[in-house]
Scaffold this active site. Structure first.
Site, PDB file in Angstrom:
ATOM      1  N   CYS A   1      -3.909  33.322  10.483  1.00  0.00           N
ATOM      2  CA  CYS A   1      -3.722  34.049  11.734  1.00  0.00           C
ATOM      3  C   CYS A   1      -3.367  33.160  12.899  1.00  0.00           C
ATOM      4  O   CYS A   1      -4.082  33.115  13.911  1.00  0.00           O
ATOM      5  CB  CYS A   1      -4.971  34.850  12.035  1.00  0.00           C
ATOM      6  SG  CYS A   1      -5.175  36.098  10.774  1.00  0.00           S
TER       7      CYS A   1
ATOM      8  N   TYR B   1       3.322  18.291  11.738  1.00  0.00           N
ATOM      9  CA  TYR B   1       4.392  17.334  12.077  1.00  0.00           C
ATOM     10  C   TYR B   1       5.768  17.996  12.111  1.00  0.00           C
ATOM     11  O   TYR B   1       6.781  17.292  12.022  1.00  0.00           O
ATOM     12  CB  TYR B   1       4.447  16.186  11.056  1.00  0.00           C
ATOM     13  CG  TYR B   1       3.117  15.656  10.588  1.00  0.00           C
ATOM     14  CD1 TYR B   1       2.294  14.922  11.438  1.00  0.00           C
ATOM     15  CD2 TYR B   1       2.686  15.875   9.277  1.00  0.00           C
ATOM     16  CE1 TYR B   1       1.080  14.430  10.993  1.00  0.00           C
ATOM     17  CE2 TYR B   1       1.468  15.373   8.825  1.00  0.00           C
ATOM     18  CZ  TYR B   1       0.676  14.658   9.698  1.00  0.00           C
ATOM     19  OH  TYR B   1      -0.520  14.171   9.251  1.00  0.00           O
TER      20      TYR B   1
ATOM     21  N   GLU C   1       0.841  -1.209   0.000  1.00  0.00           N
ATOM     22  CA  GLU C   1       0.000   0.000   0.000  1.00  0.00           C
ATOM     23  C   GLU C   1       0.872   1.252   0.000  1.00  0.00           C
ATOM     24  O   GLU C   1       0.810   2.061   0.935  1.00  0.00           O
ATOM     25  CB  GLU C   1      -0.906  -0.004   1.240  1.00  0.00           C
ATOM     26  CG  GLU C   1      -1.792  -1.237   1.365  1.00  0.00           C
ATOM     27  CD  GLU C   1      -2.519  -1.316   2.710  1.00  0.00           C
ATOM     28  OE1 GLU C   1      -2.185  -0.540   3.632  1.00  0.00           O
ATOM     29  OE2 GLU C   1      -3.414  -2.164   2.832  1.00  0.00           O
TER      30      GLU C   1
END
Ligand code: LLP
Length: 419
Positions: free
Chosen positions: A343, A318, A275
């Site tokens: 913002c 991350y 996958e």
């Protein structure tokens, strides 16, 4: 290797100069290279040539654009999907239902039913109850659902905690210690046709060792299950192979990965399923943006670009690094922070980075943005949903429109009592 490069000091995608796309479509915009998608699809396939039976299911979540799926379908890839929406995309792109794997820890009953009706090739079960419900739905339809059990091998993938999935405490799969008993019970469920095991321990892996450790555990589990008389014809090894984001990143090559897989799985006698997501899509896309302002900062200037965390969430989510490069570099350099217009301070792509010198109005790209880029975009701050362009040689097409505030507002309602 990708097909983004400088010609006459202008960054091109294949044969198309990026300023031409910016002029036609505006910025920010994702730009994808068909040749790069094809190349990665082929390299990954070739890397597994020593494995006798292989099924390739591209992880749609990495980049679900219909045109991208179409390119990969043309390369013989099926799909790994995690929602009815992704399934609909894979089918719409012309992938065969039999080549689609349905993964995910929260497949709803409705999604299971729809996938059964579509004739999906494999369900990756996450818990016993899900198997019972799926079996019941299959019996109602007079069919049997092809399924494998996703096992959590309790291996630390050594990647960012938010994209690590194979530790005991993660929400994914069933504990490997209980897998044998659970498999035995699932094998008895009417309407289920149990075929084997699936794992996926995390994403952006830069080391083969955790994958190898996980695969070895799965190999022992397969042998145990067979000893108990179970039929095992498939093992789904998931995705996870990392890509280089910044100078110095050295992920294992697909060839190294393929050699490891061939060695570890030599005696398994199963169809191996994969996958891959990021390794196919990552380097096939850039996020093209324009410098709005260069604003003086306390230490370094802020290069404010018109792309933001809603367009490319990875740095905010991350702390991910995406290389930043000018489309028309002059050779001059600067040390700067790069941020978007949203913002919040989290809308920062880089701090104190040595980059090509850029000024207001210049075009630049964030590289390696083809995976989990547009896929994770939102409309936060009522910014438009970022458009996507696919290049093929010297032609290009908008493959996802910019969805602006007007369209988003048109999908909202003010109830009568507020009028
Ligand atoms: N299979 C399963 C069951 C998965 O959960 C994933 C990714 C893949 C395959 C594909 O993994 P890949 O080959 O792309 O590593 N948004 C994060 C990445 C999340 C990955 C989630 N699962 C990011 O931007 O880094």
């Amino acid at each position: 290797m990708d097909h983004f490069g400088y010609r006459d000091s202008v960054l091109h995608c294949e044969h198309v100069p990026l300023p031409e796309i910016a002029a036609a479509v505006g910025t920010p915009v994702y730009v994808y290279s068909t040749a790069t998608f094809r190349r990665h699809a082929q390299v990954f396939r070739d890397a597994l040539s020593a494995v006798p039976r292989v099924h390739l299911a591209y992880a749609v979540k990495a980049n679900p654009n219909l045109a991208v799926l179409r390119v990969l379908a043309g390369e013989g890839y099926g799909a790994d999907v995690v929602s009815a929406g992704e399934m609909a995309r894979a089918l719409a792109a012309g992938m065969d239902a039999k080549d689609i794997v349905f993964s995910g820890v929260g497949k709803t009953v409705d999604e299971l039913a729809r996938a059964l009706d579509a004739g999906i090739g494999q369900f990756n079960l996450e818990l016993e109850e899900e198997g019972e419900v799926l079996g019941m739905l299959a019996v109602q339809r007079g069919t049997a659902a092809p399924a494998v059990l996703r096992v959590n091998p309790d291996v630390d993938a050594g990647t960012h905690a938010k994209i690590s999935t194979g530790r005991r405490e993660n929400k994914f799969g069933v504990a490997i210690d209980h897998a044998t008993e659970m498999y035995a019970r699932l094998a008895e469920v009417d309407g289920l046709s149990m075929r084997g095991i699936a794992i996926h321990i995390g994403s952006q892996l830069l080391d083969l060792a955790p994958l190898e450790a996980a695969y070895e555990r799965i190999g022992r589990l397969v042998a145990d299950l067979r000893r108990f008389g179970h039929f095992i014809s498939r093992v789904d090894l998931g995705g996870g192979l990392g890509v280089p984001y910044k100078p110095g990143d050295a992920p294992p090559s697909p060839a190294d990965y393929g050699a490891m897989v061939a060695r570890v799985t030599r005696d398994w006698d199963v169809e191996l399923m994969f996958e891959p997501g990021r390794v196919i899509a990552g380097n096939a896309g850039v996020l093209l943006t324009e410098v709005v302002w260069v604003k003086p900062g306390a230490v370094n200037p802020y290069v404010i670009v018109d792309a933001a965390m809603n367009d490319l969430a990875r740095p905010a989510m991350y702390d991910a690094w995406h290389d930043f490069a000018a489309v028309r570099p002059t050779g001059a350099r600067m040390t700067a922070n790069i941020a978007g217009p949203v913002c919040e301070s989290g809308d920062t792509f880089a701090m104190g980075r040595d980059i090509d010198h850029v000024a207001r109005g210049d075009l630049a790209v964030f590289r390696t943005a083809g995976a989990y880029g547009a896929a994770m975009a939102s409309t936060y701050n009522s910014r438009a949903l970022v458009p996507q362009v696919l290049v093929d040689g010297d032609r290009f097409a908008v493959v996802a429109d910019r969805v602006g505030a007007e369209t988003l507002i048109a999908a909202e309602r003010v109830p009568d009592w507020l009028r």
